[in-house]
Enzyme design. Sequence first.
Site, short mmCIF file in Angstrom:
data_model
loop_
_atom_site.label_atom_id
_atom_site.label_comp_id
_atom_site.label_asym_id
_atom_site.label_seq_id
_atom_site.Cartn_x
_atom_site.Cartn_y
_atom_site.Cartn_z
CG ASP A 1 -3.79 33.92 1.64
OD1 ASP A 1 -4.07 33.63 2.81
OD2 ASP A 1 -3.53 33.07 0.76
CG LEU A 2 1.44 33.01 5.32
CD1 LEU A 2 2.60 33.99 5.28
CD2 LEU A 2 1.34 32.38 6.71
CG ASP A 3 -0.67 29.10 4.36
OD1 ASP A 3 0.52 28.98 4.68
OD2 ASP A 3 -1.60 29.05 5.19
CD GLU B 1 -6.91 34.72 -0.34
OE1 GLU B 1 -6.53 33.69 -0.90
OE2 GLU B 1 -7.08 34.78 0.88
CG ASP B 2 -3.23 30.86 -2.61
OD1 ASP B 2 -3.75 31.40 -1.61
OD2 ASP B 2 -2.87 29.67 -2.60
CE LYS C 1 -3.79 25.61 -3.75
NZ LYS C 1 -3.30 26.04 -5.05
CB SER D 1 -3.23 34.16 7.03
OG SER D 1 -3.10 32.75 7.06
CB ALA D 2 -7.64 30.73 6.93
CE LYS E 1 -8.43 34.33 4.01
NZ LYS E 1 -7.07 34.15 3.47
CB THR F 1 2.92 27.13 3.34
OG1 THR F 1 2.26 28.36 3.05
CG2 THR F 1 4.19 27.39 4.10
C1 BG6 Z 1 -4.94 28.72 4.89
C2 BG6 Z 1 -4.55 27.59 3.97
O1 BG6 Z 1 -4.10 29.81 4.70
O2 BG6 Z 1 -4.88 28.31 6.25
C3 BG6 Z 1 -5.37 26.34 4.25
O3 BG6 Z 1 -4.75 28.00 2.63
C4 BG6 Z 1 -5.26 25.99 5.73
O4 BG6 Z 1 -4.90 25.29 3.45
C5 BG6 Z 1 -5.69 27.18 6.59
O5 BG6 Z 1 -6.08 24.87 6.04
C6 BG6 Z 1 -5.57 26.90 8.08
O6 BG6 Z 1 -4.21 26.76 8.38
P1 BG6 Z 1 -3.62 26.15 9.71
O7 BG6 Z 1 -2.14 26.40 9.57
O8 BG6 Z 1 -4.21 26.92 10.86
O9 BG6 Z 1 -4.00 24.71 9.75
MG MG Z 2 -3.71 31.06 0.44
#
Ligand code: BG6
Ligand code: MG
Length: 221
Positions: free
Chosen positions: A9-11, A169-170, A45, A114-115, A145, A17
């Site tokens: 996962d990224l964030d 994943e966090d 998240k 990542s989402a 997710k 972030t």
């Molecule tokens: C996820 C984050 O990685 O991405 C969420 O954990 C975030 O907090 C989601 O809402 C969507 O991200 P973005 O950058 O497309 O708004």
């Molecule tokens: Mg995350």
Amino acid sequence: MIEKAFIFDLDGVIVDTAKYHFLAWKSLATALEIPFSSEQNEQLKGVSRIRSLEKILKWGNKTISEEKFTRLMFEKNEEYLNYIATMDDKEILPDVPRVLAYLIKKQKAIALGSASKNARIILEKVKLIDNFQVIVDGTDVSKAKPDPEVFLIGAKKLGVDPENCIVFEDSIAGIEAANNARMISIGIGDAGILHEADYVFKDFTEITEEFINMLFITEKV
Ligand code: BG6
Ligand code: MG
């Protein structure tokens, strides 16, 4: 040996972030006079932008027009983009490069799952983009997710069966998504929050080469 793949996962896993997403959602909620706690933030998240706003509105018992909904999502993202504008490789979380380098040395397949629709921009900013053979982000998925779609697409693109994938994943939603995909789930963060994960570590500094070597030969139970 069966080939294993690692999906990150990224964030909140690669970069910190998650705090910026929180700040941007917090100011949106405040403007709408909706109370928003850090416990509620845990539930956002890993969740897509659209689903996150739906949840906040539900918590505040508010209905708004489609037009306002679109505007708020745009404004939230603008604020978030401001936070990440000056990001560089100093914002990579501790020992992430060490673990990535070890997996690359061992010739393991690596993907991002990542989402976020901002995932590529961030990976470029922190100069990690070349570590990933496959990137699946918020622009590739139709189901957020905890649906396993994002990770299943990653596995398919890497050509590795889901049961041979390991996910870092966090978020609660992300751990659920990995488990739903029948992948080994590794929580990065608080074990009390991520209790559904197969393993949990505070951060990557706790992940040893011995542990990673064990993953190379471990099956999901
Ligand atoms: C996820 C984050 O990685 O991405 C969420 O954990 C975030 O907090 C989601 O809402 C969507 O991200 P973005 O950058 O497309 O708004
Ligand atoms: Mg995350």
